[in-house]
Design a protein around this motif. Structure first.
Motif, PDB file in Angstrom:
ATOM      1  N   LEU A   1       1.271 -17.640 -47.733  1.00 57.72           N
ATOM      2  CA  LEU A   1       1.516 -17.698 -49.173  1.00 57.72           C
ATOM      3  C   LEU A   1       2.880 -18.337 -49.449  1.00 57.72           C
ATOM      4  N   PHE A   2       2.878 -19.344 -50.319  1.00 58.36           N
ATOM      5  CA  PHE A   2       4.131 -19.994 -50.711  1.00 58.36           C
ATOM      6  C   PHE A   2       4.465 -19.705 -52.172  1.00 58.36           C
ATOM      7  N   LYS A   3       3.511 -19.963 -53.058  1.00 61.82           N
ATOM      8  CA  LYS A   3       3.718 -19.686 -54.480  1.00 61.82           C
ATOM      9  C   LYS A   3       2.432 -19.149 -55.081  1.00 61.82           C
ATOM     10  N   LYS A   4       2.590 -18.312 -56.119  1.00 59.85           N
ATOM     11  CA  LYS A   4       1.444 -17.742 -56.819  1.00 59.85           C
ATOM     12  C   LYS A   4       1.639 -17.933 -58.321  1.00 59.85           C
ATOM     13  N   PHE A   5       0.641 -18.472 -58.993  1.00 56.07           N
ATOM     14  CA  PHE A   5       0.745 -18.765 -60.425  1.00 56.07           C
ATOM     15  C   PHE A   5      -0.424 -18.141 -61.173  1.00 56.07           C
ATOM     16  N   ASP A   6      -0.229 -17.928 -62.473  1.00 55.12           N
ATOM     17  CA  ASP A   6      -1.351 -17.547 -63.324  1.00 55.12           C
ATOM     18  C   ASP A   6      -1.636 -18.651 -64.336  1.00 55.12           C
ATOM     19  N   ASP A   7      -1.085 -19.842 -64.063  1.00 55.19           N
ATOM     20  CA  ASP A   7      -1.273 -20.995 -64.940  1.00 55.19           C
ATOM     21  C   ASP A   7      -1.656 -22.193 -64.078  1.00 55.19           C
ATOM     22  N   ALA A   8      -2.786 -22.815 -64.400  1.00 56.32           N
ATOM     23  CA  ALA A   8      -3.283 -23.935 -63.592  1.00 56.32           C
ATOM     24  C   ALA A   8      -2.327 -25.120 -63.613  1.00 56.32           C
ATOM     25  N   VAL A   9      -1.641 -25.345 -64.752  1.00 62.23           N
ATOM     26  CA  VAL A   9      -0.717 -26.481 -64.853  1.00 62.23           C
ATOM     27  C   VAL A   9       0.464 -26.311 -63.913  1.00 62.23           C
ATOM     28  N   LEU A  10       0.974 -25.094 -63.829  1.00 63.37           N
ATOM     29  CA  LEU A  10       2.072 -24.827 -62.907  1.00 63.37           C
ATOM     30  C   LEU A  10       1.647 -25.089 -61.465  1.00 63.37           C
ATOM     31  N   ALA A  11       0.430 -24.620 -61.132  1.00 65.67           N
ATOM     32  CA  ALA A  11      -0.069 -24.835 -59.779  1.00 65.67           C
ATOM     33  C   ALA A  11      -0.267 -26.318 -59.507  1.00 65.67           C
ATOM     34  N   ASP A  12      -0.815 -27.056 -60.479  1.00 65.40           N
ATOM     35  CA  ASP A  12      -1.045 -28.492 -60.305  1.00 65.40           C
ATOM     36  C   ASP A  12       0.258 -29.254 -60.121  1.00 65.40           C
TER      37      ASP A  12
END
Length: 217
Positions: free
Chosen positions: A7-18
């Motif tokens: 695990l490196f990063k976890k988001f609840d927003d698709a734009v942040l992940a993209d």
């Protein structure tokens, strides 16, 4: 192998992940993405309530963090060179990124990064349905300003200076649209009146100066 990724990063927003995924791809860093529904949330099935988990190899963590730091510095530099987007509200920035034919533009990219940096969630529901129509409404000139025009003429006749300022404002004032374009704030008819007020004010000032010089002789 699956266990080679952590695990490196976890988001609840698709734009942040993209945004992170784009950065990892840019630096040729291998990654995996997992989507999980937020537990205990019945609204998760609408596709909006998800966790986006980005995993990378342990050996790439340092490189990935360095890439993020460099990107943040680059974004800060871009904002310092062109700060007009930084002054936009979230609604105006959303208007910028809603222009589908401009997704490759610097303004589109920077507007999205500013929104992400502010923690704003960007999805289809937040984007205007008819962006071109919205821009057309924003670019429409203000209705006729009869009262201001009348005050401008009186001010020009009485002393000149205030009239010049009002006339100049009417003839040249512009507004900045969310896409960076500048448009005149007043109609062509009002701008013509503004130019006339400006010249009238200048003439009155010149006549007053000549009159005072004549009286002083």
């Amino acid at each position: 192998m699956e266990d080679e990724f952590i695990l490196f990063k976890k988001f609840d927003d698709a734009v942040l992940a993209d945004t992170l995924i784009d950065l990892l791809e840019k630096h040729d860093i291998a990654f995996q993405v997992e989507e999980t529904l937020i537990s205990g949330n019945s609204a998760a099935m609408d596709g909006q309530q998800k966790h986006y988990i980005v995993k990378i190899h342990p050996d790439d963590v340092l490189m990935a963090n360095q890439a993020i730091t460099e990107q943040q510095q680059e974004d800060t530099q871009l904002l310092s060179e062109d700060p007009h987007l930084a002054a936009f509200t979230n609604a105006e920035l959303t208007e910028v990124i809603s222009q589908e034919d401009e997704k490759g533009s610097a303004d589109y990219q920077m507007a999205q990064k500013i929104l992400v940096g502010r923690g704003a969630h960007i999805n289809d529901d937040t984007l205007p349905t008819h962006p071109q129509d919205s821009l057309s409404d924003l670019s429409a000139q203000q209705p006729k300003h009869t009262t201001r025009i009348i005050i401008g003429y009186f001010a020009a006749l009485l002393g000149g200076v205030l009239g010049i300022l009002i006339g100049w404002n009417l003839s040249s004032h512009k507004r900045l649209l969310p896409n960076g374009k500048q448009v005149y704030a007043y109609s062509e008819a009002d701008r013509q009146q503004g130019r006339q007020i400006t010249w009238l004010g200048i003439i009155v000032v010149i006549l007053l100066v000549i009159y005072r010089i004549y009286k002083a002789l």
